[in-house]
Enzyme design. Structure first.
Site, PDB file in Angstrom:
ATOM      1  CE1 TYR A   1      -4.419  -2.121   5.116  1.00 44.00           C
ATOM      2  CE2 TYR A   1      -3.148  -0.165   4.578  1.00 44.00           C
ATOM      3  CZ  TYR A   1      -3.875  -1.154   4.410  1.00 44.00           C
ATOM      4  OH  TYR A   1      -4.317  -1.341   2.700  1.00 44.00           O
TER       5      TYR A   1
ATOM      6  CB  SER B   1      -0.831  -0.078   1.205  1.00 46.08           C
ATOM      7  OG  SER B   1      -1.435   1.186   1.511  1.00 46.08           O
TER       8      SER B   1
END
Ligand code: NAD
Length: 256
Positions: free
Chosen positions: A151, A138
């Site tokens: 995350y 990401s």
């Protein structure tokens, strides 16, 4: 381009994983799907592209189930040539409020699962002297956002794993690279859109506008199809010597 190859895409019953599975199927690869929720719909979408498709429901937080899935894929198609480590979840809270079970689940599903699937896929790839491992990291593997500690930690870790895997395979025909999307409008992000809309009294459109303008200069979502095209490039002969990169497709997010 990928006829005769098998691609296993984790978390591919939805969103980006399904988009990448369909892109690879469009190049002729046999596909192993994985993930929760509706299975028959995604299977039919892939089969409609004229390739063989199988499904394994391994929970990617469970190493024994990942091992079972890798054995299943080898039994179905002989070998996994392309491994896309895509399964992922999100939870949003400040560090001091972050539920411990959510932290453990995010690290297990977004990071450790890629280690387990990769360690199990690499021997056959190295024997064949061809393989592709593509890790769905990401932009949060490159930069941080508040309230996303688990995350961001998992995605930074996944980029580290990508680099080590690439180095250990560097003299072989096996490559490992990471894809780093900005916002993609999948169920994972729609939940964040919904939460912001509810918290601020915004419509869905207002919430999307705020979400994009806060981080993504292009003010556009990246699509699963565009990410699928990047995955195809990583699988192509032109990418034989692309090793250990973290390639962002983020509308300029990380350029700021
Ligand atoms: P999504 O929620 O649409 O899909 C997630 C997939 O993972 C689903 O198929 C789900 O069933 C599966 N999954 C969840 N937990 C699982 C588990 N324990 N075992 C097996 N499968 C499981 O999400 P998405 O947006 O398509 O995200 C896919 C990947 O892309 C994730 O790793 C995510 O972090 C990453 N990503 C997404 C965005 C975005 O904006 N959507 C941005 C950057 C990175």
């Amino acid at each position: 381009m990928l006829k005769g190859k098998t691609a296993l895409v984790t978390g591919s019953t939805s969103g980006i994983g399904l988009g990448i599975a369909k892109a690879l199927a469009g190049q002729g690869a046999s596909i192993v799907l994985n993930g929760f929720g509706d299975v028959e719909g995604p299977k039919a979408e892939v089969a409609a592209l004229g390739v063989q498709v199988a499904y394994h429901g391994a929970d990617m937080s469970k190493p024994a189930e990942i091992e079972d899935m890798m054995k299943f894929a080898a039994a179905q198609f002989g070998r996994v040539d392309i491994l896309v480590n895509n399964a992922g979840i999100q939870h949003v809270a400040n560090v001091e409020d972050f539920p411990v079970d959510k932290w453990d689940a995010i690290i297990a599903i977004n990071l450790s699962s890629a280690f387990h699937a990769s360690r199990l896929a690499l021997p056959a790839m190295k024997t064949a002297n061809w393989g592709r491992i593509i890790n769905l990291a990401s932009v949060h593997g490159l930069v941080a956002s508040a309230q996303k500690s688990a995350y961001v930690a998992a995605k930074h870790g996944l980029i580290g794993l990508t680099k080590v895997t690439a180095l250990e395979s560097a003299t072989t025909g096996v490559t490992c690279n990471a894809i780093c999307p900005g916002w993609v409008l999948t169920p994972l992000v729609q939940k964040q859109v919904d939460d912001k809309a509810a918290a601020n009294g915004w419509t869905n459109e207002e919430s999307i506008r705020h979400l994009l303008s806060e981080k993504e200069p292009s003010l556009q979502f990246t699509t699963p199809q565009e990410l699928g095209e990047l995955a195809i490039f990583f699988c192509s002969p032109a990418a034989n010597n692309v090793r250990g990169v973290a390639w962002n497709m983020d509308g300029g997010w990380a350029a700021q």
